[in-house]
Motif scaffolding. Structure first.
Motif, short mmCIF file in Angstrom:
data_model
loop_
_atom_site.label_atom_id
_atom_site.label_comp_id
_atom_site.label_asym_id
_atom_site.label_seq_id
_atom_site.Cartn_x
_atom_site.Cartn_y
_atom_site.Cartn_z
N ARG A 128 0.83 -1.21 0.00
CA ARG A 128 0.00 0.00 0.00
C ARG A 128 0.86 1.26 0.00
N ARG A 176 -5.60 -2.85 -3.64
CA ARG A 176 -4.80 -3.97 -4.16
C ARG A 176 -5.36 -4.51 -5.48
N ALA A 182 -1.06 -7.70 3.58
CA ALA A 182 -2.42 -7.65 3.01
C ALA A 182 -3.32 -8.74 3.58
N HIS A 228 -6.63 -7.44 3.96
CA HIS A 228 -7.19 -6.84 2.75
C HIS A 228 -7.96 -7.93 1.99
#
Length: 334
Positions: A75, A119, A141, A144
């Protein structure tokens, strides 16, 4: 800080409920996750940081770069840019974030390095490239969940494992411990070199992995040399220096230096610290500065520190290395 966290304990059930509900919505397909027909590997944790994601990503890069076209996607925490950014010769720690910039500096001739807080968009942009990657490494992640990685690697430290922790704000967990069930591989990081097989078995019992989950143990290996932009020096010959850290947990590094009986003062900043003009002026007065590779990426832009600024590289050593390497290579099938 500990007092504040204890006072905040009544909010733990609220945080727990919110994060649990979010995960259930993904588990039941109410919130959608996107999967891909090429290898996507996620490296993450349940805690807020300090588990060793950066050296683990570098381990994967070294393992795969000769056989696969690898891209890292982060990110870009605390970067000054927005949206998708692909690292190039003009990139800086400010445009990418310190960790992606570290990846680029070390592996720029072998891999692609990109950042995007979204992403899915980041992966789409990578695949649009003229020479796109065939393996994407997602850095930090695990939470995520809009992206469903084909292989999830979860990191937890030996001295502060997720199964002994609490969710925020009292503990350090971003989500409940049950989130570990999504992992394919669990790696216990920052283990002492003296860790024996009996202790490992006891630790695995505490983790209680599912049948499809693999558990490994890793330790940090420090270089014998410190490096500047243009030079290197033997660490053992440095008798007095200033250690500068802006990472989540500097204790293993401090312990390593103390075990070598090195004399140093320690300036310990918070993780991803943005060094101010006042910080730099103070550092200019130091004779020799040793820092982490991540902090070096942010500090090396200051010309006044160029001759005195060095970093100490680290690498990851994993037990049953052949086994974990085979799991990863079989998944990527490059």
């Amino acid at each position: 800080m500990k007092l504040i966290r204890n006072i905040a304990f009544p909010f733990v059930p609220v945080y727990y409920a919110v994060t649990s509900l979010r995960n259930k919505l993904y588990d039941f397909g109410i919130k959608k996750s996107k999967s891909y027909d090429f290898p996507v590997i996620c490296v993450g944790n349940l805690s807020v940081g300090g588990t060793g994601k950066t050296p683990m990503i570098e381990y994967l890069i070294r393992l795969l770069k000769d056989d696969c076209k690898v891209a890292t996607l982060s990110r870009g925490y605390k970067r000054k840019t927005k949206g998708f950014q692909l690292a190039n010769e003009f990139s800086t720690a400010e445009s990418l974030g310190d960790e992606p910039f570290q990846f680029y500096n070390k592996f720029k001739n072998d891999i692609l390095v990109a950042v995007d807080s979204d992403r899915i968009n980041g992966i789409n942009e990578l695949k649009k490239l003229e020479n796109p990657p065939n393996v994407v490494l997602l850095d930090d992640a695990f939470q995520h969940r809009k992206v469903k990685a084909g292989l999830n690697i979860l990191l937890t430290t030996y001295h502060n494992p997720y199964f002994s922790d609490f969710v925020l704000p009292t503990g350090n967990l971003r989500e409940p411990r049950s989130g570990a069930k999504r992992a394919d591989i669990i790696i216990v990081t920052k283990c002492p070199n003296s860790l024996g097989e009996a202790e490992k078995r006891e630790f695995v019992k505490q983790i209680s992995p599912k049948e499809n989950q693999h558990v490994f143990f890793s330790s940090i290996s420090y270089s014998e040399f410190i490096f500047s932009s243009e030079n290197k020096r033997k660490l053992d010959t440095e008798t007095n220096f200033t250690l500068v850290t802006g990472i989540a947990n500097a204790s293993p590094l401090v312990s390593f230096l103390n075990e070598k009986n090195l004399k140093f003062e320690h300036l310990n900043f918070k993780d991803h610290h943005e060094f101010s003009a006042q910080d730099i002026l103070a550092l200019e007065k130091k004779e020799l500065i040793v820092t982490t590779e991540k902090d070096f990426m942010r500090l090396k832009q200051h010309e006044a520190l160029k001759t005195k600024l060095f970093y100490l590289p680290i690498t990851v050593a994993i037990d049953k290395e052949i086994e974990i390497n085979k799991l990863i290579k079989d998944f990527t099938a490059c």
